[in-house]
Write a protein that holds these residues in place. Structure first.
Motif, PDB file in Angstrom:
ATOM      1  N   GLU A   1       8.729 -34.550  -3.205  1.00  0.00           N
ATOM      2  CA  GLU A   1       7.480 -34.673  -3.951  1.00  0.00           C
ATOM      3  C   GLU A   1       6.457 -33.685  -3.394  1.00  0.00           C
ATOM      4  O   GLU A   1       6.389 -33.477  -2.176  1.00  0.00           O
ATOM      5  N   PRO A   2       5.663 -33.048  -4.228  1.00  0.00           N
ATOM      6  CA  PRO A   2       4.658 -32.114  -3.732  1.00  0.00           C
ATOM      7  C   PRO A   2       3.572 -32.829  -2.927  1.00  0.00           C
ATOM      8  O   PRO A   2       3.277 -33.998  -3.170  1.00  0.00           O
ATOM      9  N   VAL A   3       3.016 -32.107  -1.974  1.00  0.00           N
ATOM     10  CA  VAL A   3       1.936 -32.646  -1.152  1.00  0.00           C
ATOM     11  C   VAL A   3       0.621 -32.335  -1.854  1.00  0.00           C
ATOM     12  O   VAL A   3       0.348 -31.181  -2.191  1.00  0.00           O
ATOM     13  N   HIS A   4      -0.179 -33.353  -2.094  1.00  0.00           N
ATOM     14  CA  HIS A   4      -1.476 -33.151  -2.734  1.00  0.00           C
ATOM     15  C   HIS A   4      -2.537 -33.108  -1.642  1.00  0.00           C
ATOM     16  O   HIS A   4      -2.625 -34.015  -0.810  1.00  0.00           O
ATOM     17  N   ALA A   5      -3.291 -32.040  -1.615  1.00  0.00           N
ATOM     18  CA  ALA A   5      -4.319 -31.898  -0.580  1.00  0.00           C
ATOM     19  C   ALA A   5      -5.482 -31.098  -1.146  1.00  0.00           C
ATOM     20  O   ALA A   5      -5.344 -30.364  -2.119  1.00  0.00           O
TER      21      ALA A   5
ATOM     22  N   SER B   1      -3.711 -22.937   4.729  1.00  0.00           N
ATOM     23  CA  SER B   1      -3.784 -22.699   6.171  1.00  0.00           C
ATOM     24  C   SER B   1      -4.521 -23.837   6.884  1.00  0.00           C
ATOM     25  O   SER B   1      -4.159 -24.225   7.991  1.00  0.00           O
ATOM     26  N   GLY B   2      -5.516 -24.429   6.249  1.00  0.00           N
ATOM     27  CA  GLY B   2      -6.213 -25.574   6.826  1.00  0.00           C
ATOM     28  C   GLY B   2      -5.300 -26.787   6.929  1.00  0.00           C
ATOM     29  O   GLY B   2      -5.319 -27.518   7.925  1.00  0.00           O
ATOM     30  N   LEU B   3      -4.476 -27.005   5.925  1.00  0.00           N
ATOM     31  CA  LEU B   3      -3.521 -28.102   5.943  1.00  0.00           C
ATOM     32  C   LEU B   3      -2.490 -27.907   7.046  1.00  0.00           C
ATOM     33  O   LEU B   3      -2.148 -28.852   7.764  1.00  0.00           O
ATOM     34  N   ILE B   4      -2.011 -26.679   7.227  1.00  0.00           N
ATOM     35  CA  ILE B   4      -1.054 -26.383   8.301  1.00  0.00           C
ATOM     36  C   ILE B   4      -1.681 -26.636   9.658  1.00  0.00           C
ATOM     37  O   ILE B   4      -1.067 -27.259  10.513  1.00  0.00           O
ATOM     38  N   ASP B   5      -2.905 -26.163   9.862  1.00  0.00           N
ATOM     39  CA  ASP B   5      -3.595 -26.391  11.146  1.00  0.00           C
ATOM     40  C   ASP B   5      -3.733 -27.876  11.411  1.00  0.00           C
ATOM     41  O   ASP B   5      -3.548 -28.342  12.538  1.00  0.00           O
ATOM     42  N   GLU B   6      -4.048 -28.652  10.380  1.00  0.00           N
ATOM     43  CA  GLU B   6      -4.229 -30.091  10.541  1.00  0.00           C
ATOM     44  C   GLU B   6      -2.927 -30.780  10.977  1.00  0.00           C
ATOM     45  O   GLU B   6      -2.923 -31.654  11.828  1.00  0.00           O
ATOM     46  N   HIS B   7      -1.789 -30.325  10.414  1.00  0.00           N
ATOM     47  CA  HIS B   7      -0.506 -30.924  10.766  1.00  0.00           C
ATOM     48  C   HIS B   7       0.019 -30.475  12.118  1.00  0.00           C
ATOM     49  O   HIS B   7       0.881 -31.125  12.686  1.00  0.00           O
TER      50      HIS B   7
END
Length: 84
Positions: free
Chosen positions: A67-71, A76-82
């Motif tokens: 399933e796609p990730v909704h953000a 790049s901000g999502l990657i940094d957060e993870h």
């Protein structure tokens, strides 16, 4: 043998007789090939490769995509957060 769509429609029986006799008919649309009618006895390239043992059917079925990730925000901000 190359045949335009209109000509194929106008004389389908004649072209199918050609296929029955072993010929391949390439169907064109404004001069561009779009399909082929081949004798059913003739192996496709994929079937030939299987017969030669050069390829094998997949052992398992392809799994559905996750399933796609909704953000909100940029990727790049999502990657940094993870990463934290």
């Amino acid at each position: 043998m190359d045949v335009d769509i209109r000509e194929l429609c106008d004389s389908l029986s004649r072209h199918l007789a050609e296929v029955r006799s072993g010929h391949t008919v390439t169907i064109t649309d404004h001069g561009r090939p779009i399909a082929r009618i081949v004798p059913v006895e003739r192996l496709t390239r994929l079937e030939q490769l299987r017969e030669e043992g050069r390829i094998q059917p997949a052992r398992t079925r392809k799994q559905p995509a996750p399933e796609p990730v909704h953000a909100k925000g940029i990727v790049s901000g999502l990657i940094d957060e993870h990463r934290r």
